[in-house]
Scaffold this motif. Structure first.
Motif, PDB file in Angstrom:
ATOM      1  N   VAL A   1     -19.999 -24.697 -25.369  1.00  0.00           N
ATOM      2  CA  VAL A   1     -18.878 -24.115 -24.606  1.00  0.00           C
ATOM      3  C   VAL A   1     -18.714 -24.850 -23.278  1.00  0.00           C
ATOM      4  N   ARG A   2     -19.830 -25.224 -22.667  1.00  0.00           N
ATOM      5  CA  ARG A   2     -19.745 -26.005 -21.418  1.00  0.00           C
ATOM      6  C   ARG A   2     -18.936 -27.282 -21.656  1.00  0.00           C
ATOM      7  N   ARG A   3     -19.205 -27.969 -22.779  1.00  0.00           N
ATOM      8  CA  ARG A   3     -18.450 -29.187 -23.064  1.00  0.00           C
ATOM      9  C   ARG A   3     -16.994 -28.885 -23.419  1.00  0.00           C
ATOM     10  N   ALA A   4     -16.760 -27.770 -24.120  1.00  0.00           N
ATOM     11  CA  ALA A   4     -15.366 -27.402 -24.435  1.00  0.00           C
ATOM     12  C   ALA A   4     -14.600 -27.154 -23.138  1.00  0.00           C
ATOM     13  N   GLN A   5     -15.248 -26.489 -22.200  1.00  0.00           N
ATOM     14  CA  GLN A   5     -14.562 -26.197 -20.927  1.00  0.00           C
ATOM     15  C   GLN A   5     -14.349 -27.478 -20.123  1.00  0.00           C
ATOM     16  N   ALA A   6     -15.319 -28.394 -20.194  1.00  0.00           N
ATOM     17  CA  ALA A   6     -15.189 -29.647 -19.432  1.00  0.00           C
ATOM     18  C   ALA A   6     -14.146 -30.576 -20.054  1.00  0.00           C
ATOM     19  N   ASP A   7     -14.154 -30.672 -21.381  1.00  0.00           N
ATOM     20  CA  ASP A   7     -13.302 -31.662 -22.060  1.00  0.00           C
ATOM     21  C   ASP A   7     -11.928 -31.103 -22.426  1.00  0.00           C
ATOM     22  N   HIS A   8     -11.842 -29.776 -22.576  1.00  0.00           N
ATOM     23  CA  HIS A   8     -10.583 -29.159 -23.022  1.00  0.00           C
ATOM     24  C   HIS A   8     -10.318 -27.909 -22.178  1.00  0.00           C
ATOM     25  N   GLY A   9     -10.356 -28.116 -20.873  1.00  0.00           N
ATOM     26  CA  GLY A   9     -10.267 -26.991 -19.937  1.00  0.00           C
ATOM     27  C   GLY A   9      -8.923 -26.286 -19.919  1.00  0.00           C
ATOM     28  N   GLN A  10      -7.927 -26.882 -20.586  1.00  0.00           N
ATOM     29  CA  GLN A  10      -6.622 -26.201 -20.649  1.00  0.00           C
ATOM     30  C   GLN A  10      -6.664 -24.986 -21.578  1.00  0.00           C
ATOM     31  N   PHE A  11      -7.747 -24.882 -22.377  1.00  0.00           N
ATOM     32  CA  PHE A  11      -7.892 -23.738 -23.280  1.00  0.00           C
ATOM     33  C   PHE A  11      -9.026 -22.855 -22.779  1.00  0.00           C
ATOM     34  N   HIS A  12      -8.861 -21.537 -22.986  1.00  0.00           N
ATOM     35  CA  HIS A  12      -9.947 -20.632 -22.620  1.00  0.00           C
ATOM     36  C   HIS A  12     -11.019 -20.703 -23.700  1.00  0.00           C
ATOM     37  N   SER A  13     -12.260 -20.916 -23.313  1.00  0.00           N
ATOM     38  CA  SER A  13     -13.338 -20.815 -24.297  1.00  0.00           C
ATOM     39  C   SER A  13     -14.508 -20.061 -23.702  1.00  0.00           C
ATOM     40  N   GLN A  14     -15.223 -19.361 -24.559  1.00  0.00           N
ATOM     41  CA  GLN A  14     -16.303 -18.488 -24.100  1.00  0.00           C
ATOM     42  C   GLN A  14     -17.420 -18.447 -25.131  1.00  0.00           C
ATOM     43  N   VAL A  15     -18.561 -17.934 -24.676  1.00  0.00           N
ATOM     44  CA  VAL A  15     -19.714 -17.785 -25.563  1.00  0.00           C
ATOM     45  C   VAL A  15     -19.566 -16.488 -26.351  1.00  0.00           C
ATOM     46  N   GLY A  16     -19.933 -16.532 -27.625  1.00  0.00           N
ATOM     47  CA  GLY A  16     -19.899 -15.329 -28.456  1.00  0.00           C
ATOM     48  C   GLY A  16     -20.343 -15.670 -29.860  1.00  0.00           C
ATOM     49  N   SER A  17     -20.600 -14.614 -30.653  1.00  0.00           N
ATOM     50  CA  SER A  17     -21.083 -14.814 -32.018  1.00  0.00           C
ATOM     51  C   SER A  17     -20.049 -14.374 -33.040  1.00  0.00           C
ATOM     52  N   LEU A  18     -19.993 -15.123 -34.124  1.00  0.00           N
ATOM     53  CA  LEU A  18     -19.140 -14.758 -35.253  1.00  0.00           C
ATOM     54  C   LEU A  18     -19.536 -13.404 -35.823  1.00  0.00           C
ATOM     55  N   THR A  19     -20.780 -13.002 -35.633  1.00  0.00           N
ATOM     56  CA  THR A  19     -21.248 -11.735 -36.215  1.00  0.00           C
ATOM     57  C   THR A  19     -20.896 -10.524 -35.359  1.00  0.00           C
ATOM     58  N   ALA A  20     -20.419 -10.741 -34.146  1.00  0.00           N
ATOM     59  CA  ALA A  20     -20.027  -9.637 -33.260  1.00  0.00           C
ATOM     60  C   ALA A  20     -18.975 -10.195 -32.304  1.00  0.00           C
ATOM     61  N   LEU A  21     -17.780 -10.396 -32.807  1.00  0.00           N
ATOM     62  CA  LEU A  21     -16.756 -11.087 -32.016  1.00  0.00           C
ATOM     63  C   LEU A  21     -16.410 -10.274 -30.769  1.00  0.00           C
ATOM     64  N   PRO A  22     -16.411 -10.923 -29.597  1.00  0.00           N
ATOM     65  CA  PRO A  22     -16.161 -10.193 -28.349  1.00  0.00           C
ATOM     66  C   PRO A  22     -14.665 -10.020 -28.074  1.00  0.00           C
ATOM     67  N   PHE A  23     -13.964  -9.460 -29.065  1.00  0.00           N
ATOM     68  CA  PHE A  23     -12.516  -9.273 -28.957  1.00  0.00           C
ATOM     69  C   PHE A  23     -12.144  -7.939 -29.595  1.00  0.00           C
ATOM     70  N   PRO A  24     -11.048  -7.340 -29.105  1.00  0.00           N
ATOM     71  CA  PRO A  24     -10.621  -6.062 -29.693  1.00  0.00           C
ATOM     72  C   PRO A  24     -10.009  -6.241 -31.083  1.00  0.00           C
ATOM     73  N   ASP A  25      -9.838  -5.141 -31.769  1.00  0.00           N
ATOM     74  CA  ASP A  25      -9.194  -5.155 -33.086  1.00  0.00           C
ATOM     75  C   ASP A  25      -7.799  -5.777 -32.970  1.00  0.00           C
TER      76      ASP A  25
END
Ligand SMILES: C[S@@+](CC[C@H](N)C(=O)[O-])C[C@H]1O[C@@H](n2cnc3c(N)ncnc32)[C@H](O)[C@@H]1O
Length: 237
Positions: free
Chosen positions: A83-107
């Motif tokens: 995610v650090r590299r995603a933010q550095a290389d593609h900072g125009q997009f929001h990216s965050q840490v999280g797991s596919l098994t417990a997505l940190p997003f609402p329904d």
């Protein structure tokens, strides 16, 4: 071989190799035209506003492509290093840490969930949870794309990274397209498109891309999956 690789092991491995990975895979150079066509097809299926989660975005190399296809993309990955590299290389997009098994997003937060080789390190026991989570965050009628190496069993994929000086252990869980399709149906998805192609010269495995639309919110409708279906041999198409 029976190996249960937990997420903390996967996270540590990708944290260790993040810069090597990001420097080596900068954009979509490894993807074949037919795979890019599947991604374009996925995007075309999405209802507006085409909000897409790049689930397991790694260092973010696929996000500019999704953006160019008209998607409003967010990235998420297990590995803070990636995610650090995603933010550095593609900072125009929001990216965050999280797991596919417990997505940190609402329904119903997304029109599309895009998983490009990101379910491959989770054992089968996690896969049902991962698909349920994708289903939960998708709006009804939204679409899920899954790309993965096809096959059976477990592969040790550490060697390529060890050659580059990283002392890691990382395994991949291989699945056939048919096995994945059965799981999708069980979770309330309808498979709408499938690509299965033979390994290219530089690859060791056949590759699959599946696209499925979310059909219902009642994900318990199909009961238990018959285990014999999940161990069926790979279909050759
Ligand atoms: C082979 S890389 C693919 C990365 C990116 N999709 C790409 O194509 O460049 C696999 C990625 O999936 C992430 N990943 C593996 N298991 C995950 C999980 N359970 N939740 C979120 N991300 C995961 C890893 O951290 C890694 O960045």
């Amino acid at each position: 071989m029976s190996i249960c690789q937990d997420e903390s092991a996967v996270q540590c491995a990708y944290d260790e190799v993040a810069d090597t990975y990001a420097d080596h895979f900068r954009a979509t150079e490894p993807e074949l035209p037919i795979e890019l066509a599947m991604i374009e097809h996925f995007s075309s299926l999405l209802p507006d506003p085409r909000r897409v989660l790049d689930a397991g975005c790694g260092a973010g190399r696929m996000m500019p492509l999704l953006d160019a296809l008209g998607c409003r993309v967010d990235g998420m990955d297990l590995s803070p290093g990636m995610v650090r590299r995603a933010q550095a290389d593609h900072g125009q997009f929001h990216s965050q840490v999280g797991s596919l098994t417990a997505l940190p997003f609402p329904d119903h937060a997304f029109d599309g969930v895009f998983s490009w080789y990101s379910t491959i390190h989770n054992p089968d026991d996690d896969l049902a949870r991962i698909l349920r989570e994708a289903h939960r965050v998708l709006r009804p009628g939204g679409a899920l794309l899954l790309a993965f190496q096809c096959g059976e069993g477990i592969s040790d994929v550490s060697e390529g990274y060890r050659r580059r000086g990283h002392d890691i252990t990382l395994h991949r869980y291989n699945r056939t397209a048919e096995q994945m399709s059965v799981r999708l149906t069980h979770t309330g998805f309808d498979e709408t498109a499938r690509l299965v192609r033979r390994a290219a010269a530089h690859e060791r495995s056949d590759q699959a891309v599946l696209i499925a639309t979310s059909t219902t919110n009642d994900i318990s409708r199909h009961g238990r999956i018959d285990p014999s279906v999940l161990s069926a041999p790979a279909s050759r198409r």
